[in-house]
Scaffold this motif. Structure first.
Motif, PDB file in Angstrom:
ATOM      1  N   PHE A 138      50.141  18.610  -6.331  1.00  0.00           N
ATOM      2  CA  PHE A 138      49.013  17.804  -6.816  1.00  0.00           C
ATOM      3  C   PHE A 138      48.866  16.604  -5.896  1.00  0.00           C
ATOM      4  O   PHE A 138      49.852  15.956  -5.541  1.00  0.00           O
ATOM      5  CB  PHE A 138      49.225  17.338  -8.260  1.00  0.00           C
ATOM      6  CG  PHE A 138      48.084  16.508  -8.787  1.00  0.00           C
ATOM      7  CD1 PHE A 138      46.857  17.090  -9.082  1.00  0.00           C
ATOM      8  CD2 PHE A 138      48.214  15.134  -8.956  1.00  0.00           C
ATOM      9  CE1 PHE A 138      45.793  16.325  -9.550  1.00  0.00           C
ATOM     10  CE2 PHE A 138      47.159  14.373  -9.425  1.00  0.00           C
ATOM     11  CZ  PHE A 138      45.946  14.976  -9.719  1.00  0.00           C
ATOM     12  N   ILE A 139      47.634  16.325  -5.502  1.00  0.00           N
ATOM     13  CA  ILE A 139      47.343  15.210  -4.598  1.00  0.00           C
ATOM     14  C   ILE A 139      46.213  14.390  -5.197  1.00  0.00           C
ATOM     15  O   ILE A 139      45.210  14.950  -5.660  1.00  0.00           O
ATOM     16  CB  ILE A 139      46.927  15.707  -3.197  1.00  0.00           C
ATOM     17  CG1 ILE A 139      48.019  16.596  -2.587  1.00  0.00           C
ATOM     18  CG2 ILE A 139      46.609  14.536  -2.276  1.00  0.00           C
ATOM     19  CD1 ILE A 139      47.614  17.261  -1.280  1.00  0.00           C
ATOM     20  N   GLU A 140      46.381  13.079  -5.194  1.00  0.00           N
ATOM     21  CA  GLU A 140      45.337  12.179  -5.682  1.00  0.00           C
ATOM     22  C   GLU A 140      45.016  11.170  -4.579  1.00  0.00           C
ATOM     23  O   GLU A 140      45.921  10.547  -4.021  1.00  0.00           O
ATOM     24  CB  GLU A 140      45.797  11.453  -6.937  1.00  0.00           C
ATOM     25  CG  GLU A 140      44.692  10.625  -7.588  1.00  0.00           C
ATOM     26  CD  GLU A 140      45.147  10.020  -8.907  1.00  0.00           C
ATOM     27  OE1 GLU A 140      44.309   9.922  -9.812  1.00  0.00           O
ATOM     28  OE2 GLU A 140      46.325   9.654  -9.024  1.00  0.00           O
ATOM     29  N   VAL A 196      35.819  14.673  -5.959  1.00  0.00           N
ATOM     30  CA  VAL A 196      35.951  16.075  -5.560  1.00  0.00           C
ATOM     31  C   VAL A 196      37.294  16.628  -6.026  1.00  0.00           C
ATOM     32  O   VAL A 196      38.316  15.941  -5.962  1.00  0.00           O
ATOM     33  CB  VAL A 196      35.836  16.220  -4.021  1.00  0.00           C
ATOM     34  CG1 VAL A 196      36.075  17.663  -3.585  1.00  0.00           C
ATOM     35  CG2 VAL A 196      34.482  15.730  -3.541  1.00  0.00           C
ATOM     36  N   ARG A 197      37.271  17.857  -6.484  1.00  0.00           N
ATOM     37  CA  ARG A 197      38.499  18.579  -6.831  1.00  0.00           C
ATOM     38  C   ARG A 197      38.572  19.827  -5.942  1.00  0.00           C
ATOM     39  O   ARG A 197      37.646  20.645  -5.956  1.00  0.00           O
ATOM     40  CB  ARG A 197      38.492  18.977  -8.312  1.00  0.00           C
ATOM     41  CG  ARG A 197      39.707  19.814  -8.752  1.00  0.00           C
ATOM     42  CD  ARG A 197      39.549  20.220 -10.216  1.00  0.00           C
ATOM     43  NE  ARG A 197      40.551  21.179 -10.649  1.00  0.00           N
ATOM     44  CZ  ARG A 197      41.714  20.859 -11.215  1.00  0.00           C
ATOM     45  NH1 ARG A 197      41.996  19.587 -11.410  1.00  0.00           N
ATOM     46  NH2 ARG A 197      42.565  21.793 -11.585  1.00  0.00           N
ATOM     47  N   GLY A 203      48.162  27.164  -5.181  1.00  0.00           N
ATOM     48  CA  GLY A 203      48.306  26.483  -6.468  1.00  0.00           C
ATOM     49  C   GLY A 203      48.145  24.978  -6.412  1.00  0.00           C
ATOM     50  O   GLY A 203      48.024  24.322  -7.458  1.00  0.00           O
ATOM     51  N   CYS A 204      48.126  24.409  -5.221  1.00  0.00           N
ATOM     52  CA  CYS A 204      47.958  22.961  -5.094  1.00  0.00           C
ATOM     53  C   CYS A 204      46.542  22.550  -5.485  1.00  0.00           C
ATOM     54  O   CYS A 204      45.569  23.275  -5.245  1.00  0.00           O
ATOM     55  CB  CYS A 204      48.236  22.525  -3.655  1.00  0.00           C
ATOM     56  SG  CYS A 204      48.054  20.750  -3.374  1.00  0.00           S
ATOM     57  N   VAL A 205      46.435  21.374  -6.099  1.00  0.00           N
ATOM     58  CA  VAL A 205      45.144  20.802  -6.479  1.00  0.00           C
ATOM     59  C   VAL A 205      45.050  19.395  -5.901  1.00  0.00           C
ATOM     60  O   VAL A 205      46.010  18.618  -5.996  1.00  0.00           O
ATOM     61  CB  VAL A 205      44.981  20.746  -8.013  1.00  0.00           C
ATOM     62  CG1 VAL A 205      43.708  19.999  -8.393  1.00  0.00           C
ATOM     63  CG2 VAL A 205      44.968  22.146  -8.599  1.00  0.00           C
ATOM     64  N   LEU A 223      51.109  11.978  -3.397  1.00  0.00           N
ATOM     65  CA  LEU A 223      51.513  13.379  -3.357  1.00  0.00           C
ATOM     66  C   LEU A 223      52.587  13.624  -4.405  1.00  0.00           C
ATOM     67  O   LEU A 223      53.572  12.877  -4.478  1.00  0.00           O
ATOM     68  CB  LEU A 223      52.068  13.742  -1.973  1.00  0.00           C
ATOM     69  CG  LEU A 223      51.251  13.339  -0.741  1.00  0.00           C
ATOM     70  CD1 LEU A 223      52.006  13.695   0.528  1.00  0.00           C
ATOM     71  CD2 LEU A 223      49.890  14.014  -0.753  1.00  0.00           C
ATOM     72  N   PHE A 224      52.397  14.661  -5.214  1.00  0.00           N
ATOM     73  CA  PHE A 224      53.379  15.019  -6.243  1.00  0.00           C
ATOM     74  C   PHE A 224      53.887  16.428  -5.947  1.00  0.00           C
ATOM     75  O   PHE A 224      53.101  17.371  -5.825  1.00  0.00           O
ATOM     76  CB  PHE A 224      52.734  14.976  -7.640  1.00  0.00           C
ATOM     77  CG  PHE A 224      52.183  13.621  -8.009  1.00  0.00           C
ATOM     78  CD1 PHE A 224      52.943  12.723  -8.743  1.00  0.00           C
ATOM     79  CD2 PHE A 224      50.898  13.238  -7.619  1.00  0.00           C
ATOM     80  CE1 PHE A 224      52.434  11.472  -9.090  1.00  0.00           C
ATOM     81  CE2 PHE A 224      50.383  11.998  -7.961  1.00  0.00           C
ATOM     82  CZ  PHE A 224      51.147  11.114  -8.694  1.00  0.00           C
TER      83      PHE A 224
END
Length: 323
Positions: A138-140, A196-197, A203-205, A223-224
């Motif tokens: 998962f990235i923000e 944006v997504r 599987g990464c978002v 980054l998670f």
């Protein structure tokens, strides 16, 4: 001595010129810019000639550095490549996807070096993670800027978000499975703020937010991944890694926390940030790729993938606004 011709001496072009003019093994052949105001602003500071036509400057140079408006990128790149010259072009590398496809073909058929100016790849905060195993799920990202009329000829996607699109694609190393996007044009004719997504096949978002109408600046990426959180502050040049402690983490600051599965020990690492000039570094790597015949740092395929994702986002936003 590598002779480099510069196209565009506006705000960013002047920064490139200041770096190229003090770079070892580089001679600035001259510059081309149709704006008399831009030309006047460097006259007296740099004793380099202003060329009357783009073709003359390309012919007199071994390589060219394109910091002109995006709409001019393809024509300049095509002319230089057909004349056997090396090319450094600022992001986005072309204005349209049709131009991008043609450019990829031209570059891959030519015996030249071609580098795209995705400068955040060389941000000290990001470079501090070199060698670290990045496998985020998962990235923000938040990239916020104050409004500036300069650059509003393109959307916030191509102006700001493309930096983060390139970084995310370089980290995730997986193809995109789905994109969702929304954006609003507030101060200009194209989207000024967008969310944006991006979903990847592994599987990464990634959730990306970019705005050029904010009251404060922010350029942060989080980054998670399994057993770790990595925070990157591109603006303040800071990097933080918070992870489950391993035997290799002796000497790091640690913290014990209680969980449903018992006590966990967290290690906090602040990698050393080696201060450097990102623009100078990318230009030096371009120089070295030519003089030492090495691969470029950001190649035409990298530039194409970032641009393709950006245009897919723009299409999603366009469809959403027309419904």
């Amino acid at each position: 001595m590598l002779k480099i011709g510069l196209f565009g001496v506006g705000h960013l072009g002047k920064i490139h010129l200041s770096q190229l003019s003090t770079m070892k093994d580089v001679e600035v052949t001259g510059y081309f810019d149709p704006s008399d105001a831009n030309a006047d602003s460097i006259r007296g500071t740099y004793s380099i000639p202003r060329y009357e036509t783009a073709e003359e400057l390309i012919r007199a140079s071994d390589a060219i550095d394109i910091v002109a408006p995006t709409t001019q990128h393809f024509q300049l790149c095509e002319t230089a490549i057909r004349m056997g010259k090396h090319v450094f072009v600022e992001k986005p590398m072309t204005n349209t996807m049709e131009e991008a496809r043609l450019l990829v073909k031209l570059v891959e058929e030519a015996n030249i070096k071609f580098q795209v100016g995705h400068v955040e790849r060389f941000n000290p905060a990001f470079l501090a993670l070199k060698g670290y195993d990045l496998k985020p799920m998962f990235i923000e990202v938040h990239r916020l800027a104050e409004f500036n009329p300069r650059g509003t000829d393109v959307s916030v996607i191509l102006d700001l978000m493309i930096h983060d699109i390139d970084i995310v694609l370089s980290i995730v190393q997986s193809s995109i499975s789905r994109i969702s996007a929304s954006g609003v044009a507030v101060m200009s004719d194209t989207p000024d703020i967008a969310n944006v997504r991006i979903e990847f096949h592994n599987g990464c978002v990634a959730n990306l937010t970019s705005s050029r109408i904010s009251l404060k600046k922010m350029r942060k990426m989080r980054l998670f991944q399994k057993d770790a959180y990595i925070g990157i502050d591109f603006l303040d040049k800071k990097t933080e890694i918070i992870k489950l402690k391993t035997p290799a983490d002796e000497g790091l600051f640690t913290l014990d926390i209680a969980t449903n599965n018992g006590k966990k020990t967290i290690a906090i690492d602040n990698p050393e940030i080696k201060q450097s000039n990102a623009i100078r570094m990318e230009l030096e790597l371009f120089r070295d790729s030519i003089l030492e015949n090495k691969p470029v740092a950001v190649n035409v395929r990298d530039g194409f993938q970032a641009l393709e994702a950006a245009h897919q986002i723009l299409q999603k936003i366009g469809k959403g606004q027309s419904e």
